[in-house]
Write an enzyme that holds these catalytic residues in place. Structure first.
Site, PDB file in Angstrom:
ATOM      1  N   GLN A  73       5.933  39.728 -28.786  1.00 60.09           N
ATOM      2  CA  GLN A  73       7.044  39.195 -29.571  1.00 60.09           C
ATOM      3  C   GLN A  73       7.329  40.083 -30.782  1.00 60.09           C
ATOM      4  O   GLN A  73       6.409  40.593 -31.420  1.00 60.09           O
ATOM      5  CB  GLN A  73       6.745  37.763 -30.005  1.00 60.09           C
ATOM      6  N   ASN A 124      -0.984  35.196 -35.609  1.00 53.48           N
ATOM      7  CA  ASN A 124      -0.093  34.038 -35.626  1.00 53.48           C
ATOM      8  C   ASN A 124       1.037  34.389 -36.581  1.00 53.48           C
ATOM      9  O   ASN A 124       0.845  34.423 -37.797  1.00 53.48           O
ATOM     10  CB  ASN A 124      -0.851  32.801 -36.105  1.00 53.48           C
ATOM     11  N   VAL A 125       2.182  34.704 -36.043  1.00 59.32           N
ATOM     12  CA  VAL A 125       3.294  35.209 -36.849  1.00 59.32           C
ATOM     13  C   VAL A 125       3.711  34.209 -37.923  1.00 59.32           C
ATOM     14  O   VAL A 125       4.126  34.594 -39.016  1.00 59.32           O
ATOM     15  CB  VAL A 125       4.495  35.572 -35.943  1.00 59.32           C
ATOM     16  N   LYS A 167      -5.628  28.296 -28.562  1.00 61.07           N
ATOM     17  CA  LYS A 167      -4.587  27.659 -27.744  1.00 61.07           C
ATOM     18  C   LYS A 167      -4.224  28.530 -26.545  1.00 61.07           C
ATOM     19  O   LYS A 167      -4.101  28.037 -25.416  1.00 61.07           O
ATOM     20  CB  LYS A 167      -3.347  27.405 -28.598  1.00 61.07           C
ATOM     21  N   GLU A 168      -4.054  29.835 -26.778  1.00 57.24           N
ATOM     22  CA  GLU A 168      -3.681  30.738 -25.686  1.00 57.24           C
ATOM     23  C   GLU A 168      -4.788  30.815 -24.633  1.00 57.24           C
ATOM     24  O   GLU A 168      -4.510  30.868 -23.436  1.00 57.24           O
ATOM     25  CB  GLU A 168      -3.357  32.128 -26.239  1.00 57.24           C
ATOM     26  N   LYS A 214      -4.911  27.223 -22.762  1.00 57.06           N
ATOM     27  CA  LYS A 214      -3.732  26.929 -21.946  1.00 57.06           C
ATOM     28  C   LYS A 214      -3.532  27.946 -20.828  1.00 57.06           C
ATOM     29  O   LYS A 214      -3.180  27.583 -19.698  1.00 57.06           O
ATOM     30  CB  LYS A 214      -2.484  26.873 -22.825  1.00 57.06           C
ATOM     31  N   HIS A 215      -3.746  29.219 -21.136  1.00 59.15           N
ATOM     32  CA  HIS A 215      -3.405  30.276 -20.177  1.00 59.15           C
ATOM     33  C   HIS A 215      -4.621  31.055 -19.662  1.00 59.15           C
ATOM     34  O   HIS A 215      -4.814  31.198 -18.458  1.00 59.15           O
ATOM     35  CB  HIS A 215      -2.414  31.251 -20.812  1.00 59.15           C
ATOM     36  N   HIS A 233       1.999  37.932 -27.810  1.00 60.91           N
ATOM     37  CA  HIS A 233       2.193  36.481 -27.750  1.00 60.91           C
ATOM     38  C   HIS A 233       1.147  35.878 -26.812  1.00 60.91           C
ATOM     39  O   HIS A 233       0.514  34.888 -27.135  1.00 60.91           O
ATOM     40  CB  HIS A 233       3.604  36.147 -27.274  1.00 60.91           C
TER      41      HIS A 233
END
Length: 222
Positions: free
Chosen positions: A31, A92-93, A105-106, A109-110, A55
């Site tokens: 991003q 974390n932008v 979180k990443e 989740k992924h 991201h």
């Protein structure tokens, strides 16, 4: 007795199958910090850099929903040593004091869905660092090599795509834009690879013209 053994065997097979989550390819999404802060309702607490930073790395499917929040096969937590690099390439932008929450979180989740290519949490972050630095999948550098700099000029979609193709074995990236007023900004660029993570592929599922993230053929600000 034979029937009992067969039932137990089938039950084990079902459990193993249900815990294995499939995916077809990886999306490595970066991003552009300035555009993210400009286009989002959430204010960025820190001044954004004119850089594409990570991201996420997302196991994805060609058809159907992408896997999410999968059972964790092997537990090996993220090493603190990696976090110094992650702070640079994967901040974390919106709030850099919450980098750890973003990474967690990443992963949950992924990254947890990337088995067996991604073996554990630490391996997930090592893989991203390798892709961004060692394998030269840094989108900012790829664009810079093509003389496309983050100077706020308006660009043609084809120029951006061709620049990325030159750094990705001529495979098509996925671009995400965001319109704010009369200006359309380049927000994200995704590079896609096969499920081994070793070979680029054309990114499927581009944003449709009706999507708010569709990139027009011209006048894309970067």
């Amino acid at each position: 007795m034979v029937h009992v053994v067969m039932m137990v065997f089938l039950l084990i097979v079902l459990i193993l199958c249900s815990s294995t989550v499939g995916y077809d390819y990886f999306q490595f999404t970066q991003q552009y910090q300035l555009a993210v802060c400009n286009s989002n309702r959430t204010l960025c607490k820190d001044p954004p850099d004119k850089l594409f930073t990570v991201h996420g790395l997302w196991p994805s499917n060609m058809v159907g929903p992408d896997p999410s929040k999968c059972p964790i096969k092997n537990i090996r937590k993220r090493e603190k040593l990696l976090e110094h690099q992650l702070e640079i390439i994967w901040p974390n932008v919106f709030d850099r004091t919450k980098n750890n929450l973003f990474w967690d979180k990443e992963w949950m989740k992924h990254g947890s869905c990337g088995y067996p290519t991604i073996d554990n949490e630490n391996h997930y972050f090592e893989t991203v660092i390798k892709m961004y630095i060692s394998k030269k999948q840094n989108v900012s550098r790829i664009l810079s090599k093509a003389k496309i700099e983050p100077d706020g000029k308006k660009r043609a979609l084809l120029d951006i795509e061709n620049a990325i193709r030159n750094g990705a074995d001529n495979k098509k990236p996925k671009l995400k834009c965001q319109k704010k007023g009369t200006t359309t900004e380049l927000v994200e660029i995704t590079l896609c690879s096969d499920k081994s993570g070793e070979h680029f592929i054309d990114c499927p599922h581009p944003f449709e013209p009706i999507s708010p993230h569709y990139c027009p053929t011209n006048n894309i600000k970067y």
